[in-house]
Design a protein around this motif. Structure first.
Motif, short mmCIF file in Angstrom:
data_model
loop_
_atom_site.label_atom_id
_atom_site.label_comp_id
_atom_site.label_asym_id
_atom_site.label_seq_id
_atom_site.Cartn_x
_atom_site.Cartn_y
_atom_site.Cartn_z
N LYS A 2 0.50 -0.93 -0.07
CA LYS A 2 0.35 0.40 0.01
C LYS A 2 1.13 1.24 0.74
O LYS A 2 2.26 1.05 0.18
CB LYS A 2 -0.88 0.05 1.21
CG LYS A 2 -1.83 -1.81 1.54
CD LYS A 2 -2.78 -0.81 2.67
CE LYS A 2 -3.82 -2.32 2.50
NZ LYS A 2 -5.08 -2.04 4.03
N ALA A 3 -0.23 2.38 -0.81
CA ALA A 3 0.80 3.22 -0.48
C ALA A 3 0.28 4.37 -0.61
O ALA A 3 -1.18 3.83 -1.20
CB ALA A 3 1.95 3.70 -1.45
N THR A 4 0.58 5.67 -0.40
CA THR A 4 -0.13 7.15 -0.35
C THR A 4 0.53 8.34 -0.62
O THR A 4 1.53 8.28 -0.43
CB THR A 4 -1.52 7.37 0.51
OG1 THR A 4 -2.23 6.47 1.06
CG2 THR A 4 -1.99 8.60 1.24
N ILE A 21 6.45 5.37 -8.19
CA ILE A 21 5.84 4.42 -7.52
C ILE A 21 4.93 3.00 -8.06
O ILE A 21 4.92 2.42 -8.16
CB ILE A 21 5.14 5.49 -6.70
CG1 ILE A 21 5.52 6.45 -5.47
CG2 ILE A 21 3.98 4.69 -5.49
CD1 ILE A 21 3.63 7.50 -4.86
N PRO A 28 -1.00 3.41 -6.24
CA PRO A 28 -0.75 3.94 -4.56
C PRO A 28 -2.20 5.06 -4.41
O PRO A 28 -3.03 5.13 -5.80
CB PRO A 28 -0.22 5.31 -4.82
CG PRO A 28 0.16 5.36 -6.50
CD PRO A 28 -0.23 3.98 -7.01
N THR A 98 4.43 4.57 2.98
CA THR A 98 4.29 2.65 2.79
C THR A 98 4.76 2.35 3.26
O THR A 98 4.39 2.61 4.67
CB THR A 98 5.26 2.64 1.14
OG1 THR A 98 6.45 2.55 2.02
CG2 THR A 98 5.50 3.69 0.53
#
Length: 141
Positions: A2-4, A21, A28, A98
């Motif tokens: 997961k990534a933001t 990313i 993301p 992350t």
């Protein structure tokens, strides 16, 4: 993984970080922080987890930083945070989170520290090579 990313689509550094990313195979969550400003608590958390001071997380270029007198060393962190929340353009970008950590991805390739390794070549919008044909991150002279 997961990534933001707290993203500004008008910013080349932010666009390059987002591309890196995705290049690493991560899809993301993209938050346009200018329209979806993080809460005070969330902003503090991002800054702390990135290992920054509030002052280091504030953007000066292209913002009302000088007009608001934010370069005064007597301005407290609370006052800086108030300004960042009132004027989200003052939040430096892009913050990326992350499960491996949080980075202010300036320069954009800093995001590679918290992404899965990739050996596929990658170059920024301006052509600067970030991952070479051998899968290495070139070092600066």
């Amino acid at each position: 993984m997961k990534a933001t990313i707290y993203h500004n689509p008008e910013c080349g550094t932010s666009r390059n970080a987002l591309a890196l990313i995705r290049h690493a195979g991560v899809d993301p969550v993209v938050i346009d922080y200018l329209t979806e400003t993080p809460t005070r608590t969330r902003l503090i958390e991002l800054i702390q987890r990135a290992g920054l001071t509030v002052r280091a997380a504030i953007r000066q270029k292209g913002t009302p930083h000088a007009e608001l007198g934010l370069d005064d060393p007597a301005i407290s962190d609370d006052q800086l945070l108030d300004a960042m929340l009132a004027h989200p353009v003052l939040i430096n970008r892009p913050f990326v989170e992350t499960e491996l950590g949080v980075r202010l991805a300036r320069p954009s390739e800093t995001v590679l520290d918290i992404l899965p390794a990739t050996s596929v070549p990658f170059a920024k919008e301006d052509g600067e090579v970030v991952i070479d044909a051998q899968g290495n991150r070139p070092t600066t002279p």
